[in-house]
Design a protein around this motif. Structure first.
Motif, PDB file in Angstrom:
ATOM      1  N   THR A   1      11.529   9.570  -2.865  1.00 36.17           N
ATOM      2  CA  THR A   1      11.860   9.659  -1.448  1.00 36.17           C
ATOM      3  C   THR A   1      13.033  10.616  -1.316  1.00 36.17           C
ATOM      4  O   THR A   1      13.851  10.741  -2.231  1.00 36.17           O
ATOM      5  CB  THR A   1      12.191   8.269  -0.851  1.00 36.17           C
ATOM      6  N   GLU A   2      13.097  11.324  -0.209  1.00 37.15           N
ATOM      7  CA  GLU A   2      14.185  12.272   0.018  1.00 37.15           C
ATOM      8  C   GLU A   2      14.424  12.362   1.516  1.00 37.15           C
ATOM      9  O   GLU A   2      13.481  12.508   2.296  1.00 37.15           O
ATOM     10  CB  GLU A   2      13.789  13.647  -0.531  1.00 37.15           C
ATOM     11  N   GLU A   3      15.681  12.218   1.907  1.00 39.36           N
ATOM     12  CA  GLU A   3      16.028  12.357   3.319  1.00 39.36           C
ATOM     13  C   GLU A   3      17.485  12.740   3.451  1.00 39.36           C
ATOM     14  O   GLU A   3      18.281  12.510   2.544  1.00 39.36           O
ATOM     15  CB  GLU A   3      15.741  11.058   4.083  1.00 39.36           C
ATOM     16  N   GLU A   4      17.822  13.349   4.559  1.00 38.61           N
ATOM     17  CA  GLU A   4      19.200  13.718   4.843  1.00 38.61           C
ATOM     18  C   GLU A   4      19.870  12.539   5.540  1.00 38.61           C
ATOM     19  O   GLU A   4      19.347  12.024   6.527  1.00 38.61           O
ATOM     20  CB  GLU A   4      19.215  14.951   5.743  1.00 38.61           C
ATOM     21  N   LEU A   5      21.008  12.091   4.999  1.00 34.19           N
ATOM     22  CA  LEU A   5      21.727  10.930   5.523  1.00 34.19           C
ATOM     23  C   LEU A   5      23.217  11.221   5.560  1.00 34.19           C
ATOM     24  O   LEU A   5      23.716  12.041   4.789  1.00 34.19           O
ATOM     25  CB  LEU A   5      21.508   9.705   4.618  1.00 34.19           C
ATOM     26  N   PRO A   6      23.959  10.490   6.390  1.00 34.05           N
ATOM     27  CA  PRO A   6      25.421  10.609   6.341  1.00 34.05           C
ATOM     28  C   PRO A   6      25.949  10.109   4.994  1.00 34.05           C
ATOM     29  O   PRO A   6      25.343   9.227   4.372  1.00 34.05           O
ATOM     30  CB  PRO A   6      25.905   9.687   7.469  1.00 34.05           C
ATOM     31  N   ARG A   7      27.071  10.656   4.545  1.00 34.22           N
ATOM     32  CA  ARG A   7      27.668  10.236   3.267  1.00 34.22           C
ATOM     33  C   ARG A   7      27.866   8.728   3.190  1.00 34.22           C
ATOM     34  O   ARG A   7      27.673   8.122   2.137  1.00 34.22           O
ATOM     35  CB  ARG A   7      29.034  10.901   3.079  1.00 34.22           C
ATOM     36  N   THR A   8      28.273   8.114   4.309  1.00 34.67           N
ATOM     37  CA  THR A   8      28.526   6.665   4.284  1.00 34.67           C
ATOM     38  C   THR A   8      27.267   5.881   3.950  1.00 34.67           C
ATOM     39  O   THR A   8      27.325   4.904   3.211  1.00 34.67           O
ATOM     40  CB  THR A   8      29.094   6.178   5.627  1.00 34.67           C
ATOM     41  N   GLU A   9      26.113   6.308   4.479  1.00 37.09           N
ATOM     42  CA  GLU A   9      24.853   5.616   4.174  1.00 37.09           C
ATOM     43  C   GLU A   9      24.419   5.855   2.733  1.00 37.09           C
ATOM     44  O   GLU A   9      23.863   4.957   2.089  1.00 37.09           O
ATOM     45  CB  GLU A   9      23.763   6.054   5.142  1.00 37.09           C
ATOM     46  N   ILE A  10      24.675   7.052   2.214  1.00 39.66           N
ATOM     47  CA  ILE A  10      24.355   7.341   0.821  1.00 39.66           C
ATOM     48  C   ILE A  10      25.211   6.464  -0.092  1.00 39.66           C
ATOM     49  O   ILE A  10      24.709   5.857  -1.043  1.00 39.66           O
ATOM     50  CB  ILE A  10      24.556   8.834   0.502  1.00 39.66           C
ATOM     51  N   ALA A  11      26.499   6.374   0.217  1.00 31.61           N
ATOM     52  CA  ALA A  11      27.403   5.540  -0.586  1.00 31.61           C
ATOM     53  C   ALA A  11      26.955   4.081  -0.556  1.00 31.61           C
ATOM     54  O   ALA A  11      26.964   3.404  -1.591  1.00 31.61           O
ATOM     55  CB  ALA A  11      28.838   5.681  -0.076  1.00 31.61           C
ATOM     56  N   GLU A  12      26.539   3.596   0.594  1.00 29.91           N
ATOM     57  CA  GLU A  12      26.062   2.213   0.701  1.00 29.91           C
ATOM     58  C   GLU A  12      24.799   2.006  -0.142  1.00 29.91           C
ATOM     59  O   GLU A  12      24.673   1.008  -0.845  1.00 29.91           O
ATOM     60  CB  GLU A  12      25.779   1.862   2.162  1.00 29.91           C
ATOM     61  N   ALA A  13      23.886   2.959  -0.098  1.00 26.62           N
ATOM     62  CA  ALA A  13      22.661   2.861  -0.893  1.00 26.62           C
ATOM     63  C   ALA A  13      22.988   2.865  -2.390  1.00 26.62           C
ATOM     64  O   ALA A  13      22.382   2.127  -3.168  1.00 26.62           O
ATOM     65  CB  ALA A  13      21.709   4.013  -0.548  1.00 26.62           C
ATOM     66  N   LEU A  14      23.957   3.681  -2.798  1.00 25.01           N
ATOM     67  CA  LEU A  14      24.345   3.715  -4.208  1.00 25.01           C
ATOM     68  C   LEU A  14      25.023   2.412  -4.638  1.00 25.01           C
ATOM     69  O   LEU A  14      24.799   1.937  -5.757  1.00 25.01           O
ATOM     70  CB  LEU A  14      25.260   4.914  -4.484  1.00 25.01           C
TER      71      LEU A  14
END
Length: 80
Positions: free
Chosen positions: A9-22
């Motif tokens: 999967t690949e999508e553009e997200l805000p850094r905060t959402e990426i950090a939460e997913a990680l």
């Protein structure tokens, strides 16, 4: 060795959402049971106690435009 992509999967997200997913992924990796979800698929995998962990930062240049982009990759791999 042939490669078989089991989930992507690949999508553009805000850094905060990426950090939460990680952070969520880190909790699953620590537990040893990871579930990958998208709108259309689900994949589960057990992560062994001592997999190999790789971090890679690349700068790539488009050969036609000269534009540069960066890729930061975290990779966990193991033999089955």
């Amino acid at each position: 060795m042939p490669e078989e992509v089991l989930f992507k999967t690949e999508e553009e997200l805000p850094r905060t959402e990426i950090a939460e997913a990680l952070r969520d992924a880190a909790d699953e990796i620590e537990s040893g049971d990871v579930t990958l979800l998208s709108d259309v698929e689900e994949q589960r995998v057990a992560v062994p106690e001592r997999p190999r962990f790789e971090v890679e930062l690349e700068r790539l240049t488009d050969s036609e435009t000269g534009d540069q982009r960066y890729e930061l990759e975290y990779e966990i791999r193991w033999m089955k």
